[in-house]
Design a protein around this motif. Sequence first.
Motif, PDB file in Angstrom:
ATOM      1  N   ASP A 285       0.757   5.423   0.784  1.00  0.00           N
ATOM      2  CA  ASP A 285      -0.057   6.498   1.363  1.00  0.00           C
ATOM      3  C   ASP A 285       0.116   7.782   0.544  1.00  0.00           C
ATOM      4  O   ASP A 285       0.813   7.811  -0.470  1.00  0.00           O
ATOM      5  CB  ASP A 285       0.292   6.707   2.834  1.00  0.00           C
ATOM      6  CG  ASP A 285       1.729   7.151   3.056  1.00  0.00           C
ATOM      7  OD1 ASP A 285       2.437   7.383   2.062  1.00  0.00           O
ATOM      8  OD2 ASP A 285       2.147   7.272   4.218  1.00  0.00           O
TER       9      ASP A 285
ATOM     10  N   THR B 125       0.846  -1.192   0.000  1.00  0.00           N
ATOM     11  CA  THR B 125       0.000   0.000   0.000  1.00  0.00           C
ATOM     12  C   THR B 125       0.880   1.241   0.000  1.00  0.00           C
ATOM     13  O   THR B 125       1.958   1.255   0.591  1.00  0.00           O
ATOM     14  CB  THR B 125      -0.925   0.018   1.231  1.00  0.00           C
ATOM     15  OG1 THR B 125      -0.128  -0.068   2.414  1.00  0.00           O
ATOM     16  CG2 THR B 125      -1.899  -1.146   1.202  1.00  0.00           C
TER      17      THR B 125
ATOM     18  N   GLN C 295       5.591   3.518   1.212  1.00  0.00           N
ATOM     19  CA  GLN C 295       5.001   2.220   0.916  1.00  0.00           C
ATOM     20  C   GLN C 295       5.119   1.303   2.126  1.00  0.00           C
ATOM     21  O   GLN C 295       6.125   1.323   2.842  1.00  0.00           O
ATOM     22  CB  GLN C 295       5.691   1.554  -0.277  1.00  0.00           C
ATOM     23  CG  GLN C 295       5.436   2.254  -1.586  1.00  0.00           C
ATOM     24  CD  GLN C 295       6.048   1.493  -2.750  1.00  0.00           C
ATOM     25  OE1 GLN C 295       6.896   0.634  -2.557  1.00  0.00           O
ATOM     26  NE2 GLN C 295       5.614   1.812  -3.955  1.00  0.00           N
TER      27      GLN C 295
END
Length: 86
Positions: free
Chosen positions: A65, A63, A70
């Motif tokens: 942000d 993921t 990461q």
Amino acid sequence: MGYGLGVFLLALGLILAFAVQDMIDAVDLTMVGYILCLAGVLVIVLTAVQLNARRRTTTTATTTDAEGRQATTQRRTESDPPPPAI
């Protein structure tokens, strides 16, 4: 392929290797029996390894942000073993 094929090859190989006394021109039945035994054991081992590998899975998620950092997470799961054969 499965356990049945491996057991069949193993049994056929043992019969040819130890129980058959006949001779066929240019064919050594004892050696053919040993080869079939080896093939049967190989099939049984490969089937066990293949079935065991299916039970484990690894999921990786990455993921990002808003600031560009990461994060990576991994999840390993093992499914329940199959029910015992009757």
